[in-house]
Motif scaffolding. Sequence first.
Motif, PDB file in Angstrom:
ATOM      1  N   GLN A 241     -55.295 -29.172   8.830  1.00  0.00           N
ATOM      2  CA  GLN A 241     -55.031 -29.489   7.420  1.00  0.00           C
ATOM      3  C   GLN A 241     -53.558 -29.303   7.057  1.00  0.00           C
ATOM      4  OE1 GLN A 241     -57.806 -26.654   5.755  1.00  0.00           O
ATOM      5  NE2 GLN A 241     -59.469 -28.161   5.671  1.00  0.00           N
ATOM      6  N   GLY A 242     -52.680 -29.380   8.067  1.00  0.00           N
ATOM      7  CA  GLY A 242     -51.255 -29.234   7.822  1.00  0.00           C
ATOM      8  C   GLY A 242     -50.788 -27.822   7.552  1.00  0.00           C
ATOM      9  N   ARG A 243     -51.670 -26.849   7.733  1.00  0.00           N
ATOM     10  CA  ARG A 243     -51.320 -25.461   7.466  1.00  0.00           C
ATOM     11  C   ARG A 243     -50.543 -24.855   8.630  1.00  0.00           C
ATOM     12  NH1 ARG A 243     -57.030 -23.027   5.661  1.00  0.00           N
ATOM     13  NH2 ARG A 243     -55.850 -21.093   5.918  1.00  0.00           N
ATOM     14  N   GLU A 244     -49.613 -23.971   8.331  1.00  0.00           N
ATOM     15  CA  GLU A 244     -48.786 -23.362   9.358  1.00  0.00           C
ATOM     16  C   GLU A 244     -49.532 -22.201  10.020  1.00  0.00           C
ATOM     17  OE1 GLU A 244     -45.743 -24.115  10.651  1.00  0.00           O
ATOM     18  OE2 GLU A 244     -46.049 -25.977   9.540  1.00  0.00           O
ATOM     19  N   PRO A 245     -49.639 -22.204  11.335  1.00  0.00           N
ATOM     20  CA  PRO A 245     -50.306 -21.085  12.005  1.00  0.00           C
ATOM     21  C   PRO A 245     -49.446 -19.835  11.981  1.00  0.00           C
ATOM     22  CG  PRO A 245     -49.351 -22.561  13.622  1.00  0.00           C
ATOM     23  CD  PRO A 245     -49.135 -23.212  12.285  1.00  0.00           C
ATOM     24  N   ARG A 246     -50.098 -18.707  12.165  1.00  0.00           N
ATOM     25  CA  ARG A 246     -49.379 -17.445  12.254  1.00  0.00           C
ATOM     26  C   ARG A 246     -50.025 -16.585  13.328  1.00  0.00           C
ATOM     27  NH1 ARG A 246     -48.575 -12.728   7.594  1.00  0.00           N
ATOM     28  NH2 ARG A 246     -47.471 -11.250   8.952  1.00  0.00           N
ATOM     29  N   LEU A 247     -49.194 -16.042  14.215  1.00  0.00           N
ATOM     30  CA  LEU A 247     -49.668 -15.128  15.246  1.00  0.00           C
ATOM     31  C   LEU A 247     -49.067 -13.751  15.021  1.00  0.00           C
ATOM     32  CD1 LEU A 247     -49.410 -17.279  18.505  1.00  0.00           C
ATOM     33  CD2 LEU A 247     -51.388 -16.957  17.027  1.00  0.00           C
ATOM     34  N   ALA A 248     -49.679 -12.744  15.638  1.00  0.00           N
ATOM     35  CA  ALA A 248     -49.162 -11.386  15.541  1.00  0.00           C
ATOM     36  C   ALA A 248     -47.744 -11.314  16.100  1.00  0.00           C
ATOM     37  CB  ALA A 248     -50.069 -10.425  16.305  1.00  0.00           C
ATOM     38  N   ARG A 249     -46.958 -10.402  15.558  1.00  0.00           N
ATOM     39  CA  ARG A 249     -45.548 -10.280  15.949  1.00  0.00           C
ATOM     40  C   ARG A 249     -45.365 -10.016  17.438  1.00  0.00           C
ATOM     41  NH1 ARG A 249     -45.184  -7.515  10.814  1.00  0.00           N
ATOM     42  NH2 ARG A 249     -45.671  -5.554  11.879  1.00  0.00           N
ATOM     43  N   VAL A 250     -46.354  -9.362  18.074  1.00  0.00           N
ATOM     44  CA  VAL A 250     -46.183  -9.038  19.491  1.00  0.00           C
ATOM     45  C   VAL A 250     -46.096 -10.285  20.362  1.00  0.00           C
ATOM     46  CG1 VAL A 250     -47.368  -6.832  19.256  1.00  0.00           C
ATOM     47  CG2 VAL A 250     -48.677  -8.850  19.938  1.00  0.00           C
ATOM     48  N   PHE A 251     -46.521 -11.425  19.848  1.00  0.00           N
ATOM     49  CA  PHE A 251     -46.449 -12.656  20.623  1.00  0.00           C
ATOM     50  C   PHE A 251     -45.089 -13.339  20.518  1.00  0.00           C
ATOM     51  CE2 PHE A 251     -51.166 -12.575  19.776  1.00  0.00           C
ATOM     52  CZ  PHE A 251     -51.496 -12.168  21.058  1.00  0.00           C
ATOM     53  N   GLY A 252     -44.169 -12.755  19.777  1.00  0.00           N
ATOM     54  CA  GLY A 252     -42.814 -13.285  19.716  1.00  0.00           C
ATOM     55  C   GLY A 252     -42.593 -14.228  18.549  1.00  0.00           C
ATOM     56  N   THR A 253     -41.417 -14.859  18.556  1.00  0.00           N
ATOM     57  CA  THR A 253     -41.006 -15.783  17.502  1.00  0.00           C
ATOM     58  C   THR A 253     -41.127 -17.210  18.002  1.00  0.00           C
ATOM     59  OG1 THR A 253     -39.446 -14.155  16.648  1.00  0.00           O
ATOM     60  CG2 THR A 253     -39.123 -16.439  15.960  1.00  0.00           C
ATOM     61  N   PRO A 254     -41.806 -18.078  17.267  1.00  0.00           N
ATOM     62  CA  PRO A 254     -42.047 -19.429  17.784  1.00  0.00           C
ATOM     63  C   PRO A 254     -40.780 -20.275  17.797  1.00  0.00           C
ATOM     64  CG  PRO A 254     -42.827 -19.263  15.528  1.00  0.00           C
ATOM     65  CD  PRO A 254     -42.432 -17.879  15.935  1.00  0.00           C
ATOM     66  N   ALA A 255     -40.691 -21.128  18.789  1.00  0.00           N
ATOM     67  CA  ALA A 255     -39.655 -22.155  18.860  1.00  0.00           C
ATOM     68  C   ALA A 255     -40.352 -23.487  19.055  1.00  0.00           C
ATOM     69  CB  ALA A 255     -38.694 -21.889  20.021  1.00  0.00           C
ATOM     70  N   ALA A 256     -40.138 -24.401  18.120  1.00  0.00           N
ATOM     71  CA  ALA A 256     -40.781 -25.716  18.162  1.00  0.00           C
ATOM     72  C   ALA A 256     -42.300 -25.596  18.281  1.00  0.00           C
ATOM     73  CB  ALA A 256     -40.219 -26.547  19.312  1.00  0.00           C
ATOM     74  N   GLY A 257     -42.869 -24.613  17.565  1.00  0.00           N
ATOM     75  CA  GLY A 257     -44.318 -24.480  17.519  1.00  0.00           C
ATOM     76  C   GLY A 257     -44.937 -23.752  18.679  1.00  0.00           C
ATOM     77  N   VAL A 258     -44.134 -23.169  19.572  1.00  0.00           N
ATOM     78  CA  VAL A 258     -44.650 -22.467  20.741  1.00  0.00           C
ATOM     79  C   VAL A 258     -44.237 -21.000  20.661  1.00  0.00           C
ATOM     80  CG1 VAL A 258     -44.697 -22.326  23.253  1.00  0.00           C
ATOM     81  CG2 VAL A 258     -44.520 -24.560  22.132  1.00  0.00           C
ATOM     82  N   TRP A 259     -45.232 -20.106  20.688  1.00  0.00           N
ATOM     83  CA  TRP A 259     -44.964 -18.670  20.718  1.00  0.00           C
ATOM     84  C   TRP A 259     -44.793 -18.235  22.177  1.00  0.00           C
ATOM     85  CZ3 TRP A 259     -46.918 -20.893  16.598  1.00  0.00           C
ATOM     86  CH2 TRP A 259     -46.770 -20.308  15.329  1.00  0.00           C
ATOM     87  N   PRO A 260     -43.849 -17.344  22.473  1.00  0.00           N
ATOM     88  CA  PRO A 260     -43.619 -16.950  23.863  1.00  0.00           C
ATOM     89  C   PRO A 260     -44.829 -16.293  24.522  1.00  0.00           C
ATOM     90  CG  PRO A 260     -41.779 -16.278  22.483  1.00  0.00           C
ATOM     91  CD  PRO A 260     -42.849 -16.753  21.551  1.00  0.00           C
ATOM     92  N   GLY A 261     -45.604 -15.531  23.771  1.00  0.00           N
ATOM     93  CA  GLY A 261     -46.732 -14.830  24.367  1.00  0.00           C
ATOM     94  C   GLY A 261     -46.362 -13.419  24.779  1.00  0.00           C
TER      95      GLY A 261
END
Length: 611
Positions: A352-372
Amino acid sequence: MVASTHWLASAVGMAVLEAGGNAFDAAAAAGFTLQVVEPHLNGPGGDAPIIGHRASDGHTFVVCGQGTAPAAATTGAYTDLGLDVVPGTGHLAAVVPGAFGAWLDLLARYGTLPLADVLGPAIGYARDGYPLVPAAVRTIGTVERLFAEHWPTSAAVYLPGGRPPEPGARFRNPDLAATYTRVLAEAEAAGADRLAQIEAARRAFYEGFVAEAVAAFVREPVLDSSGEAHAGLLTADDLAGWRATEEPTVAVPFAGVEVHKTAAWGQGPVLLQQLRMLEALGVEDADLGSADLVHTALEVTTLAFADREAWFGDPAEGDVPLDALLSSRYAAERARLVGADAADGLRPGSPQGREPRLARVFGTPAAGVWPGRYEDATGGAAAGTGEPTRGPGPGGGAAVGPALDVGPAPDVSPAGVTRGDTCHVDVVDRWGNLVSATPSGGWLQSSPVVPGLGFGLPTRAQMFWLEPGLPSSLAPGRRPRTTLSPGLVLRDGGGFAFGTPGGDQQDQWTLPFLLHHLLGGLDLQAAIDAPGWHSTHVPSSFHPRTSVRRGVEAESRLGPGVLGALARRGHAVHDAGPWSLGRVSAAGVRPDGLLHAAANPRGMQGYAAGR
């Protein structure tokens, strides 16, 4: 027919069916028996999501036996103790025990037999003994020092004579037998009415002597995986205020059937997402034994589990866009991300066009990809760092990808931290009623035995994040996002119940099973026996919440050609041995009306029976 992860539970379920009970009676009897005979995998103080189907009117439902966080379980209650995660063991990880209440709720709504007929076999095994399986003995041996030095109530039950029991030896739990017996006595004191007895049993557990013993014990500090002793937050009021609830299943069509799971307070919808994406990629035309198929399945798995991290949680506390996540349009959009090589990082979508959010431990996203957050060679973890590391697995295999062979972490640590395992039962009766249940928690290794009761508490609170604002952040009264994932397949004229233990692997191990059965035409047993695989790149739901970068566990029966091709595509493949992954069972009605069931041969413990 009954299929489960322990032969005694299957036998008990069949005995109930032959005595005239229905599938709901039989499943409850098997469930109570599993609480006794697989104490390292579940217990009366654990959790139990149950999916059922009533054939007479097509009613399909979930009984939610996932207990909630205590009223005092605020983020501040943990951070004030200097904690940034919920410990994986001990009192602070406890939520309300849900399993016992869930089985009672199933009996009250859909069963037919008196409580004594259903609870009696479990009382007998706890009182008179049963052969303790080697896996339970190994688990007790792993935590022997913890019990002997810090958890004396557990040592009293599980270290008879001061040492672990012998594999296969007669093992008794008289305190648990006494608990069940007293619950039953208080139930029968309520009169002859079946429903009145079940309600009285519920009160004895959640408002009576069981709740009182739990509340008193939780006030005493015990050592947990933080390395410190802490009292807990669970109270008698928390138990008294909780009841198992019924809710609808969620389902998607696939290969001419409907696949049903719980809602997103459990991880079950990730299986539905995987099926949707595979359908969008034309999996019906794939060679099920090929590297192309396994690679594609692994890639849709990592996409679905990234969505789990970003969007799944208890809907009572936030909006979970489940309809959008399970839509064919969203599946097609996500499927376009599957490439020829193994992808890195975590790539949640934007329903629905909503922005995902992951826990901080997974890093900062770049181009929609979290480092893990991945394990390194020393067993530590960091966001976006370290190459994948795996070593000999349960089958004694070796890494075949670009991985350093250092050995995997054990399923259970000496501190009692458990990375998720459980048990499972499936039942179909003569009328076509179906039950699939995955009881878990209350593991003997993760929570000390409550004095006088013979069982420990669930540690499912470890699945909450203490970081606020996430779909699975901690909040009082909230359900943790469980990994427990029973399932049903329904079609005109029948269907089947299915599931497996395995924590984060549950909705991965059932994927090849369903593909081989629904697309490949294999019968239930052959589909269970087919070689399995799973991704370890997906984030673990268990403390300390790490994973293995592009990691894959695969059974060697896939063949060296397939394993090598996966490695060349960038997967860190670990050969887990020929028969090591999955404990799937299933039971149901064939299209021609005959009943069928199957159980897992891996581990030589599961059993399917019927007539």
